[in-house]
Design a protein around this motif. Sequence first.
Motif, PDB file in Angstrom:
ATOM      1  N   ARG A   1      -7.234 -11.591  -0.003  1.00 51.92           N
ATOM      2  CA  ARG A   1      -7.080 -10.714  -1.333  1.00 51.92           C
ATOM      3  C   ARG A   1      -6.721  -9.170  -1.726  1.00 51.92           C
ATOM      4  NH1 ARG A   1     -11.322  -7.212  -3.584  1.00 51.92           N
ATOM      5  NH2 ARG A   1     -12.158  -7.001  -1.805  1.00 51.92           N
TER       6      ARG A   1
ATOM      7  N   HIS B   1      -0.947  -5.741  -7.057  1.00 50.43           N
ATOM      8  CA  HIS B   1      -1.347  -5.541  -8.674  1.00 50.43           C
ATOM      9  C   HIS B   1      -1.225  -3.907  -8.324  1.00 50.43           C
ATOM     10  CE1 HIS B   1      -3.695  -9.611  -9.210  1.00 50.43           C
ATOM     11  NE2 HIS B   1      -2.016  -9.789  -9.225  1.00 50.43           N
ATOM     12  N   ASN B   2      -2.157  -3.106  -7.639  1.00 49.01           N
ATOM     13  CA  ASN B   2      -1.996  -1.856  -7.609  1.00 49.01           C
ATOM     14  C   ASN B   2      -0.238  -1.930  -7.497  1.00 49.01           C
ATOM     15  OD1 ASN B   2      -4.526  -1.513  -8.394  1.00 49.01           O
ATOM     16  ND2 ASN B   2      -4.284  -1.193  -5.599  1.00 49.01           N
TER      17      ASN B   2
ATOM     18  N   CYS C   1     -11.109 -12.053  -6.552  1.00 49.33           N
ATOM     19  CA  CYS C   1     -10.246 -13.714  -5.963  1.00 49.33           C
ATOM     20  C   CYS C   1     -10.748 -14.481  -5.654  1.00 49.33           C
ATOM     21  CB  CYS C   1      -8.848 -12.576  -4.893  1.00 49.33           C
ATOM     22  SG  CYS C   1      -8.231 -11.582  -6.044  1.00 49.33           S
TER      23      CYS C   1
ATOM     24  N   ASN D   1      -4.681  -7.475  -4.458  1.00 50.03           N
ATOM     25  CA  ASN D   1      -4.957  -6.487  -5.154  1.00 50.03           C
ATOM     26  C   ASN D   1      -4.022  -4.632  -4.889  1.00 50.03           C
ATOM     27  OD1 ASN D   1      -7.435  -6.860  -6.642  1.00 50.03           O
ATOM     28  ND2 ASN D   1      -8.334  -7.784  -4.782  1.00 50.03           N
ATOM     29  N   ARG D   2      -3.809  -5.227  -3.988  1.00 55.36           N
ATOM     30  CA  ARG D   2      -2.511  -4.041  -3.312  1.00 55.36           C
ATOM     31  C   ARG D   2      -1.360  -4.156  -3.811  1.00 55.36           C
ATOM     32  NH1 ARG D   2      -4.979  -4.287   1.265  1.00 55.36           N
ATOM     33  NH2 ARG D   2      -3.560  -5.550   2.509  1.00 55.36           N
TER      34      ARG D   2
ATOM     35  N   ARG E   1       0.526  -1.235   0.385  1.00 53.14           N
ATOM     36  CA  ARG E   1       0.134  -0.034  -0.034  1.00 53.14           C
ATOM     37  C   ARG E   1       0.726   1.533   0.039  1.00 53.14           C
ATOM     38  NH1 ARG E   1       0.021  -1.628   4.980  1.00 53.14           N
ATOM     39  NH2 ARG E   1       0.792  -0.409   6.471  1.00 53.14           N
TER      40      ARG E   1
ATOM     41  N   PHE F   1      -7.246  -1.705  -8.573  1.00 46.76           N
ATOM     42  CA  PHE F   1      -7.465  -2.977  -8.170  1.00 46.76           C
ATOM     43  C   PHE F   1      -8.198  -3.482  -7.870  1.00 46.76           C
ATOM     44  CE2 PHE F   1      -3.592  -3.287 -11.416  1.00 46.76           C
ATOM     45  CZ  PHE F   1      -4.436  -4.473 -12.275  1.00 46.76           C
ATOM     46  N   ASP F   2      -9.609  -3.873  -8.015  1.00 45.20           N
ATOM     47  CA  ASP F   2     -10.475  -4.628  -7.038  1.00 45.20           C
ATOM     48  C   ASP F   2     -11.344  -5.142  -7.078  1.00 45.20           C
ATOM     49  OD1 ASP F   2     -12.010  -4.693  -4.077  1.00 45.20           O
ATOM     50  OD2 ASP F   2     -13.871  -3.006  -5.220  1.00 45.20           O
ATOM     51  N   GLU F   3     -10.520  -6.481  -6.902  1.00 40.32           N
ATOM     52  CA  GLU F   3     -10.507  -8.387  -8.123  1.00 40.32           C
ATOM     53  C   GLU F   3     -11.480  -9.119  -6.879  1.00 40.32           C
ATOM     54  OE1 GLU F   3     -10.660  -7.771 -11.456  1.00 40.32           O
ATOM     55  OE2 GLU F   3      -9.884  -6.710 -11.459  1.00 40.32           O
TER      56      GLU F   3
END
Length: 199
Positions: A51, A58-59, A43, A55-56, A29, A39-41
């Motif tokens: 999750r 991937h960001n 998963c 997502n963090r 983060r 990203f807020d997939e």
Amino acid sequence: FKPLAEVLQQPHPRQYIIIHLMGLHTPFRMRYPAEYAVFDEPCPGKTERQRGYINRYHNAMLYNDAIVERIIAAVRNTGAYGSVIYLSDHGLELYENRDFHGHSIEGGLEIPFVVWLSETYKAAHPEKTARLTEYLTRPFMADDAIYSICDLLGIEFKGFEPARSVFSPAFKPRNRMVHLFDYSYGIDYDAARKKQSRP
């Protein structure tokens, strides 16, 4: 990227610039600004905690890619003879097969190795440039990066071994080893992968 732009504008006949990125080290983060929190997939099969990490991550990856693209753009915009080489020091295991994220032999050994060449470089080295796509599947380890980088840049030094440059026609594959931090113990990576792939 003002500092990079300023360095690129300096009137040196040759420049070798190293940029050490923080990259994707935890906490994820803290590795990207708010506008890259995209990203807020869902998963599937992962816990809410997992999750969040994924997502963090991937960001952070998206932002890291944007930084690398800006470095390439800065060099490209000079119109000069140049190249950009990007590689990571290690990969990361991120809940692929177990409840774990971080450094591991299972998930931390495959790393990106990106090479961008200016049009001026390509024009000066058409044969070398044309051969690069033939080398994409060569087994390479980061221990040999110095040989490859110097080969690409036309730098020779005492002890240079063309067989260890992934860009050289003289390249010879060798066993890729994974060592502990103090090199007191090593694992043959290729042998371990073959063993792991057997049914």
